[in-house]
Design a protein around this motif. Structure first.
Motif, PDB file in Angstrom:
ATOM      1  N   THR A   1      57.817  35.188  43.791  1.00 28.51           N
ATOM      2  CA  THR A   1      56.744  35.231  42.792  1.00 28.51           C
ATOM      3  C   THR A   1      55.472  34.569  43.307  1.00 28.51           C
ATOM      4  O   THR A   1      54.365  35.009  43.001  1.00 28.51           O
ATOM      5  N   ALA A   2      55.622  33.514  44.114  1.00 29.00           N
ATOM      6  CA  ALA A   2      54.436  32.881  44.691  1.00 29.00           C
ATOM      7  C   ALA A   2      53.737  33.832  45.663  1.00 29.00           C
ATOM      8  O   ALA A   2      52.503  33.958  45.655  1.00 29.00           O
ATOM      9  N   LEU A   3      54.517  34.506  46.501  1.00 27.51           N
ATOM     10  CA  LEU A   3      53.924  35.474  47.433  1.00 27.51           C
ATOM     11  C   LEU A   3      53.252  36.608  46.669  1.00 27.51           C
ATOM     12  O   LEU A   3      52.160  37.063  47.040  1.00 27.51           O
ATOM     13  N   THR A   4      53.909  37.072  45.599  1.00 28.72           N
ATOM     14  CA  THR A   4      53.309  38.133  44.790  1.00 28.72           C
ATOM     15  C   THR A   4      52.011  37.663  44.166  1.00 28.72           C
ATOM     16  O   THR A   4      51.006  38.378  44.160  1.00 28.72           O
ATOM     17  N   GLY A   5      52.021  36.445  43.627  1.00 33.41           N
ATOM     18  CA  GLY A   5      50.808  35.908  43.015  1.00 33.41           C
ATOM     19  C   GLY A   5      49.662  35.800  43.990  1.00 33.41           C
ATOM     20  O   GLY A   5      48.529  36.204  43.688  1.00 33.41           O
ATOM     21  N   HIS A   6      49.935  35.282  45.180  1.00 33.60           N
ATOM     22  CA  HIS A   6      48.872  35.162  46.181  1.00 33.60           C
ATOM     23  C   HIS A   6      48.415  36.542  46.661  1.00 33.60           C
ATOM     24  O   HIS A   6      47.227  36.746  46.940  1.00 33.60           O
ATOM     25  N   GLY A   7      49.354  37.474  46.759  1.00 40.11           N
ATOM     26  CA  GLY A   7      48.959  38.822  47.144  1.00 40.11           C
ATOM     27  C   GLY A   7      48.040  39.457  46.118  1.00 40.11           C
ATOM     28  O   GLY A   7      47.048  40.120  46.472  1.00 40.11           O
ATOM     29  N   LEU A   8      48.340  39.240  44.834  1.00 44.05           N
ATOM     30  CA  LEU A   8      47.504  39.820  43.781  1.00 44.05           C
ATOM     31  C   LEU A   8      46.122  39.179  43.716  1.00 44.05           C
ATOM     32  O   LEU A   8      45.169  39.807  43.251  1.00 44.05           O
ATOM     33  N   LEU A   9      46.010  37.939  44.187  1.00 41.23           N
ATOM     34  CA  LEU A   9      44.686  37.317  44.225  1.00 41.23           C
ATOM     35  C   LEU A   9      43.737  38.077  45.152  1.00 41.23           C
ATOM     36  O   LEU A   9      42.512  37.972  45.013  1.00 41.23           O
ATOM     37  N   ARG A  10      44.303  38.839  46.082  1.00 38.29           N
ATOM     38  CA  ARG A  10      43.474  39.656  46.971  1.00 38.29           C
ATOM     39  C   ARG A  10      43.038  40.957  46.304  1.00 38.29           C
ATOM     40  O   ARG A  10      42.269  41.725  46.880  1.00 38.29           O
ATOM     41  N   LEU A  11      43.558  41.202  45.109  1.00 44.54           N
ATOM     42  CA  LEU A  11      43.190  42.376  44.317  1.00 44.54           C
ATOM     43  C   LEU A  11      42.650  41.877  42.984  1.00 44.54           C
ATOM     44  O   LEU A  11      43.335  41.909  41.957  1.00 44.54           O
ATOM     45  N   PRO A  12      41.416  41.387  42.962  1.00 47.59           N
ATOM     46  CA  PRO A  12      40.900  40.679  41.784  1.00 47.59           C
ATOM     47  C   PRO A  12      40.961  41.484  40.489  1.00 47.59           C
ATOM     48  O   PRO A  12      41.301  40.939  39.441  1.00 47.59           O
ATOM     49  N   ALA A  13      40.657  42.763  40.564  1.00 46.50           N
ATOM     50  CA  ALA A  13      40.657  43.571  39.343  1.00 46.50           C
ATOM     51  C   ALA A  13      42.058  43.659  38.748  1.00 46.50           C
ATOM     52  O   ALA A  13      42.258  43.504  37.536  1.00 46.50           O
ATOM     53  N   LEU A  14      43.046  43.889  39.612  1.00 45.64           N
ATOM     54  CA  LEU A  14      44.428  43.976  39.132  1.00 45.64           C
ATOM     55  C   LEU A  14      44.913  42.616  38.629  1.00 45.64           C
ATOM     56  O   LEU A  14      45.603  42.535  37.615  1.00 45.64           O
ATOM     57  N   SER A  15      44.541  41.563  39.347  1.00 45.86           N
ATOM     58  CA  SER A  15      44.945  40.220  38.929  1.00 45.86           C
ATOM     59  C   SER A  15      44.380  39.892  37.558  1.00 45.86           C
ATOM     60  O   SER A  15      45.079  39.345  36.693  1.00 45.86           O
ATOM     61  N   ARG A  16      43.111  40.223  37.337  1.00 47.42           N
ATOM     62  CA  ARG A  16      42.511  39.961  36.018  1.00 47.42           C
ATOM     63  C   ARG A  16      43.177  40.795  34.935  1.00 47.42           C
ATOM     64  O   ARG A  16      43.376  40.325  33.815  1.00 47.42           O
ATOM     65  N   ALA A  17      43.530  42.027  35.258  1.00 46.21           N
ATOM     66  CA  ALA A  17      44.178  42.881  34.268  1.00 46.21           C
ATOM     67  C   ALA A  17      45.558  42.354  33.888  1.00 46.21           C
ATOM     68  O   ALA A  17      45.973  42.462  32.728  1.00 46.21           O
ATOM     69  N   LEU A  18      46.271  41.768  34.850  1.00 46.90           N
ATOM     70  CA  LEU A  18      47.621  41.304  34.600  1.00 46.90           C
ATOM     71  C   LEU A  18      47.675  39.875  34.063  1.00 46.90           C
ATOM     72  O   LEU A  18      48.502  39.555  33.211  1.00 46.90           O
ATOM     73  N   PHE A  19      46.803  39.023  34.578  1.00 46.46           N
ATOM     74  CA  PHE A  19      46.914  37.603  34.265  1.00 46.46           C
ATOM     75  C   PHE A  19      45.648  37.013  33.622  1.00 46.46           C
ATOM     76  O   PHE A  19      45.602  35.826  33.330  1.00 46.46           O
ATOM     77  N   GLY A  20      44.632  37.817  33.426  1.00 47.37           N
ATOM     78  CA  GLY A  20      43.412  37.336  32.806  1.00 47.37           C
ATOM     79  C   GLY A  20      42.531  36.543  33.736  1.00 47.37           C
ATOM     80  O   GLY A  20      41.530  35.974  33.338  1.00 47.37           O
ATOM     81  N   ARG A  21      42.877  36.542  35.054  1.00 46.47           N
ATOM     82  CA  ARG A  21      42.059  35.790  36.017  1.00 46.47           C
ATOM     83  C   ARG A  21      42.280  36.330  37.430  1.00 46.47           C
ATOM     84  O   ARG A  21      43.275  36.998  37.667  1.00 46.47           O
TER      85      ARG A  21
END
Length: 369
Positions: A349-369
């Motif tokens: 989950t940590a690797l997934t979270g850091h990976g999603l930080l490289r996709l800002p639009a998707l990260s904001r859509a999923l986690f609000g940030r």
């Protein structure tokens, strides 16, 4: 539990001072990292207990660990109060504040509640008609019950909404021990209100059950520059209070896990004292350290940077692991198996979270940030 707390973003003000600023990234991410490691360990130990018998000697050891690691939600709410109160004291832009809380708090809560409702049906843990039952939707959304861990996002959202009401207290800058007394008195008052009037079905799913750490966090925010010195002067007393609270709470928590009766008020009061002093101690240590250093510190902070993502994503991995490889064998073998589940879920989950930080639009859509 969450990252932020689950659901919170700090301003960042780097500092090289020994007692770092409350918004120094090392302080915030260390606090979050330690708290999210506690969350995963708490959930993992709870899973292990389901595969152990109360009469097993190892059961008591795991139960003690589980109850000791039971302070993350109050700790995250304490940090929420510190960071957001400081932000509001600096720039009380309530329109912006409300919008950010809706997009970074309400949206992730609604999205992940919906996703987890579908997930539980997919796993066969709930019937399909759950998804079309309006009463179930109402229960899950108003009580944070779409999954066992989502209540925190609901409580955090409620905290966002009521924190502006505590700005008057923050501007009064009460002495910290006075705030501890006020917070404790308010919390006990809530207990009696609920017992004799409110009768909440799930009191822990509401912010009123966490007024103690919230009020102390507001006071710490108001005196953030003074807090490191206050902590150094009183750390022995705080340690003693924490140990006394743990001695009162942990045995009752273990008894409750084993199905033994406990006195509700004694259990609740000792839990509030233990979890709130745990949050203050953790924050004080992080402020004093300025964040952990070296490789250990870097790893803890790395987890802390994506604590919300870990918080939301690790439970389904634990559930899948439990369904595919149910723990078996001796008590030790079962603990080892569940420990492997927890470490795997944490890392993935940590690797997934850091990976999603490289996709800002998707990260904001999923986690609000």
């Amino acid at each position: 539990m969450t990252a932020q707390t689950p659901a919170l973003e700090p301003s960042v003000s780097p500092s090289a001072a020994p007692a770092a600023s409350a918004t120094h990234p090392g302080v915030v991410n260390t606090f979050r990292g330690l708290a999210i490691l506690e969350v995963v360990s708490h959930h993992g130990s709870g899973l292990a207990l389901r595969y152990m018998q109360p009469e097993w000697p190892l059961y008591t050891m795991v139960a003690v660990v589980n109850r000791t690691l039971h302070f993350a939600v109050p700790a995250f709410l304490f940090l929420t109060a510190v960071l957001l109160t400081r932000s509001l004291l600096r720039a009380p832009d309530f329109k912006r504040y409300l919008w950010r809380r809706l997009t970074r708090g309400a949206w992730p809560y609604l999205l992940w509640s919906t996703l987890f409702m579908g997930w539980y049906v997919l796993l066969g843990l709930r019937p399909p008609d759950t998804l079309t039952d309006p009463d179930r939707w109402a229960l899950y959304l108003t009580q944070g019950k779409a999954s066992y861990h989502l209540y925190f996002l609901l409580v955090a959202l409620e905290a966002y909404l009521i924190l502006p009401l505590f700005l008057g207290l923050a501007r009064l800058r009460p002495p910290l021990w006075v705030a501890v007394g006020l917070g404790f008195a308010a919390q006990v008052g809530v207990y009696f209100l609920n017992r004799h009037w409110w009768h909440l079905a799930f009191p822990a799913s509401h912010i009123t059950w966490y007024l103690f750490p919230l009020i102390v966090g507001v006071a710490v925010a108001a005196r953030h520059d003074e807090f490191p010195d206050w902590f150094r002067r009183h750390r022995l007393l705080l340690t003693g209070l924490l140990l006394a609270a743990a001695a009162a709470y942990v045995p009752q928590g273990v008894a409750s896990l084993s199905g033994q009766p406990v006195v509700p008020m004694t259990y609740s009061v000792s839990a509030w004292l233990f979890t709130t002093f745990s949050a203050v101690m953790l924050y004080g240590l992080c402020r004093t350290w300025g964040g952990l250093t070296g490789r250990v510190g870097a790893v803890v902070a790395w987890f802390g940077m994506v604590s919300l993502q870990i918080y939301l994503l690790h439970p389904p991995l634990l559930q899948l692991a439990e369904q595919w490889w149910p723990p078996h064998g001796s008590g030790t073998q079962r603990v080892v198996t569940v420990t492997a589940f927890g470490l795997g879920a944490l890392l993935l989950t940590a690797l997934t979270g850091h990976g999603l930080l490289r996709l800002p639009a998707l990260s904001r859509a999923l986690f609000g940030r």
